[in-house]
Write an enzyme that holds these catalytic residues in place. Structure first.
Site, short mmCIF file in Angstrom:
data_model
loop_
_atom_site.label_atom_id
_atom_site.label_comp_id
_atom_site.label_asym_id
_atom_site.label_seq_id
_atom_site.Cartn_x
_atom_site.Cartn_y
_atom_site.Cartn_z
N LYS A 13 79.86 -7.72 -23.56
CA LYS A 13 80.24 -8.35 -24.82
C LYS A 13 81.06 -9.62 -24.62
O LYS A 13 80.96 -10.55 -25.42
CB LYS A 13 80.95 -7.37 -25.76
CG LYS A 13 82.24 -6.78 -25.23
CD LYS A 13 82.75 -5.75 -26.21
CE LYS A 13 84.12 -5.21 -25.84
NZ LYS A 13 84.30 -4.87 -24.40
N ARG A 88 90.18 -2.15 -31.19
CA ARG A 88 89.73 -1.09 -30.29
C ARG A 88 90.12 0.28 -30.81
O ARG A 88 89.78 1.29 -30.17
CB ARG A 88 90.36 -1.29 -28.93
CG ARG A 88 89.44 -1.90 -27.87
CD ARG A 88 90.20 -1.94 -26.59
NE ARG A 88 89.43 -2.07 -25.40
CZ ARG A 88 89.23 -3.22 -24.75
NH1 ARG A 88 89.67 -4.35 -25.25
NH2 ARG A 88 88.57 -3.24 -23.62
N ARG A 127 81.11 -6.42 -10.73
CA ARG A 127 81.82 -7.48 -11.43
C ARG A 127 82.89 -8.10 -10.52
O ARG A 127 83.56 -7.39 -9.77
CB ARG A 127 82.49 -6.87 -12.66
CG ARG A 127 82.53 -7.81 -13.83
CD ARG A 127 82.39 -7.06 -15.09
NE ARG A 127 83.71 -6.68 -15.59
CZ ARG A 127 84.01 -6.63 -16.87
NH1 ARG A 127 83.10 -6.94 -17.77
NH2 ARG A 127 85.19 -6.26 -17.25
N ARG A 160 88.62 -6.59 -9.96
CA ARG A 160 89.86 -6.30 -10.69
C ARG A 160 90.20 -4.82 -10.59
O ARG A 160 89.31 -3.97 -10.56
CB ARG A 160 89.68 -6.65 -12.17
CG ARG A 160 89.94 -8.09 -12.46
CD ARG A 160 89.83 -8.48 -13.93
NE ARG A 160 89.45 -7.47 -14.89
CZ ARG A 160 88.78 -7.75 -16.01
NH1 ARG A 160 88.44 -8.98 -16.31
NH2 ARG A 160 88.48 -6.82 -16.88
N ARG A 171 88.22 4.23 -18.46
CA ARG A 171 88.06 3.30 -19.58
C ARG A 171 86.90 3.72 -20.48
O ARG A 171 86.96 3.55 -21.69
CB ARG A 171 87.83 1.88 -19.05
CG ARG A 171 89.08 1.31 -18.40
CD ARG A 171 88.80 -0.01 -17.73
NE ARG A 171 88.60 -1.08 -18.68
CZ ARG A 171 88.04 -2.25 -18.37
NH1 ARG A 171 87.60 -2.48 -17.17
NH2 ARG A 171 87.91 -3.17 -19.30
#
Ligand code: AMP
Length: 214
Positions: A13, A88, A127, A160, A171
């Site tokens: 997103k 969220r 990522r 990260r 998450r």
């Protein structure tokens, strides 16, 4: 045009939000980016949010809501904006609605970028983020020109902490529990649009443009 991007962490997103912001000349507001910049600059807010973020937990609503409500009242948001990573939780959505209502406004689109969990876990491992400017890449789907080096600023790329596999699973759990109810929330308001986020980045973008230009 006021747009909210919904979707699990790693659904793509953020990438789509940037492309939409560029196309329509509106600000891309990412709460994750704002928090990461605060952590990097060692601000009070940065210190408060770091422990939550490192564990894959949501930052408390009271540290997020005012920040976003202030941001969307700035002059560059007059023509609209795209919110990425906010709201969220249901209380965050309600506080956004209340702030907009007070100004006689409302959200135009809530776009859910839908990707199955198993694809997300695969994607997030690839990522990479720049330690310098925070730009994100993907080893397979969005590689840099030179391996390990940021295209934008020449900084070093890292995985990260919150993209590490154990944190990703946490998450995702947090997403299903606290953020997924927003899909129903915006569906009931009649502004929910769902796109299949498993497609290529270009196809997802084309699907989103199809919605925004309908
Ligand atoms: P993101 O880059 O959007 O995936 O956000 C990274 C992390 O920042 C999340 O895992 C949360 O810890 C925190 N965060 C970002 N946006 C919010 C929000 N709206 N509410 C609570 N926590 C947030």
């Amino acid at each position: 045009m006021k747009i909210i991007m919904l979707g699990a962490p790693g659904a793509g997103k953020g990438t789509q939000a940037k492309k939409i912001a560029e196309k329509y000349g509106i600000p891309h507001i990412s709460t994750g980016d704002i928090f990461r910049a605060n952590i990097k600059n060692g601000t009070k807010l940065g210190n408060k949010v770091k422990t939550y973020m490192d564990q894959g937990l949501l930052v408390p609503d009271e540290l997020v809501c005012d920040l976003v409500v202030d941001r969307i009242q700035q002059a560059d948001c007059a023509k609209g904006y795209i919110l990425d990573g906010f709201p969220r939780t249901i209380p965050q959505a309600e506080s956004l609605d209340a702030a907009l209502k007070a100004a006689g406004e409302s959200v135009d689109y809530a776009i859910d970028v839908n990707v199955p969990d198993e694809n997300i876990v695969k994607r997030m491992g690839g990522r990479r983020a720049c330690v310098g400017c925070g730009a994100t890449y993907h080893l397979v789907y969005a590689p840099t020109k030179k391996e390990g080096i940021c295209d934008a600023c020449g900084g070093e790329l890292i995985l990260r902490d919150d993209d590490k596999p154990e944190t990703v699973q946490k998450r995702l759990d947090v997403y299903h529990e606290q953020t997924q109810p927003l899909i129903d929330y915006y569906d009931k308001k009649g502004i929910l649009k769902t796109v299949d986020g498993s497609m290529s980045m270009e196809d997802v973008f084309a699907a989103i443009l199809g919605i925004l230009e309908a």
